[in-house]
Design a protein around this motif. Structure first.
Motif, PDB file in Angstrom:
ATOM      1  N   TYR A 156      -2.150  13.666  -2.720  1.00  0.00           N
ATOM      2  CA  TYR A 156      -2.976  12.961  -3.698  1.00  0.00           C
ATOM      3  C   TYR A 156      -2.129  12.638  -4.916  1.00  0.00           C
ATOM      4  O   TYR A 156      -1.337  13.465  -5.358  1.00  0.00           O
ATOM      5  N   TYR A 157      -2.317  11.435  -5.431  1.00  0.00           N
ATOM      6  CA  TYR A 157      -1.563  10.969  -6.597  1.00  0.00           C
ATOM      7  C   TYR A 157      -2.536  10.848  -7.756  1.00  0.00           C
ATOM      8  O   TYR A 157      -3.573  10.201  -7.627  1.00  0.00           O
ATOM      9  N   GLU A 203       0.820  -1.201   0.000  1.00  0.00           N
ATOM     10  CA  GLU A 203       0.000   0.000   0.000  1.00  0.00           C
ATOM     11  C   GLU A 203       0.864   1.266   0.000  1.00  0.00           C
ATOM     12  O   GLU A 203       0.413   2.331  -0.389  1.00  0.00           O
ATOM     13  N   ASP A 204       2.121   1.136   0.424  1.00  0.00           N
ATOM     14  CA  ASP A 204       3.018   2.288   0.425  1.00  0.00           C
ATOM     15  C   ASP A 204       3.423   2.697  -0.991  1.00  0.00           C
ATOM     16  O   ASP A 204       3.888   3.801  -1.199  1.00  0.00           O
ATOM     17  N   ALA A 216      -1.296   4.191  -4.913  1.00  0.00           N
ATOM     18  CA  ALA A 216      -2.349   5.091  -4.474  1.00  0.00           C
ATOM     19  C   ALA A 216      -3.486   4.994  -5.479  1.00  0.00           C
ATOM     20  O   ALA A 216      -3.327   4.439  -6.561  1.00  0.00           O
ATOM     21  N   TYR A 217      -4.638   5.537  -5.095  1.00  0.00           N
ATOM     22  CA  TYR A 217      -5.769   5.575  -6.008  1.00  0.00           C
ATOM     23  C   TYR A 217      -5.972   7.008  -6.461  1.00  0.00           C
ATOM     24  O   TYR A 217      -5.959   7.926  -5.649  1.00  0.00           O
ATOM     25  N   THR A 224      -5.481   2.956 -10.218  1.00  0.00           N
ATOM     26  CA  THR A 224      -4.333   2.885  -9.319  1.00  0.00           C
ATOM     27  C   THR A 224      -3.160   3.630  -9.923  1.00  0.00           C
ATOM     28  O   THR A 224      -3.019   3.715 -11.143  1.00  0.00           O
ATOM     29  N   LYS A 245       3.028   5.446  -6.876  1.00  0.00           N
ATOM     30  CA  LYS A 245       3.417   6.732  -6.293  1.00  0.00           C
ATOM     31  C   LYS A 245       4.709   7.266  -6.898  1.00  0.00           C
ATOM     32  O   LYS A 245       4.816   8.449  -7.208  1.00  0.00           O
TER      33      LYS A 245
END
Length: 70
Positions: free
Chosen positions: A49-50, A16-17, A20-21, A29, A32
Motif C-alpha cells: 500500500y502506498y 498504472e505501474d 497508486a491510490y 494518487t 510509487k
C-alpha cells in the motif's frame, strides 16, 4: 531498470505501474517512487500500500484492516 517508453503525446495518462491510490485518503494518487523514497509504503497481507502523506501512515498503521482492500 528496464526500458522506458514514452508516447509522443503527453504523459497525462500515467502508467498504472507508477501510480497508486492512497487507501486512507480515497481518490488521492501517489507516485510509487515518491512514497517509497519517503517511507510511506506498507506491506500488509501480501499487498503493498502506498500512502499519500505522513498523516495517512499512522492512520493506516492503527487500523490496516479498515483501509486494506482485497
Amino acid at each position: 531498470m528496464g526500458h522506458h517508453h514514452h508516447a509522443p503525446s503527453g504523459d497525462e495518462k500515467r502508467n498504472e505501474d507508477e501510480i497508486a491510490y492512497c487507501p486512507v485518503m480515497k481518490g488521492s494518487t501517489v507516485l510509487k517512487a515518491d512514497a517509497e523514497e519517503e517511507g510511506l509504503v506498507r506491506d500488509y497481507k501480501g499487498k503493498r500500500y502506498y500512502l499519500c502523506c505522513d498523516d495517512c501512515a499512522p492512520m493506516f498503521d492503527a487500523d490496516p484492516d479498515r483501509y486494506a482492500t482485497a
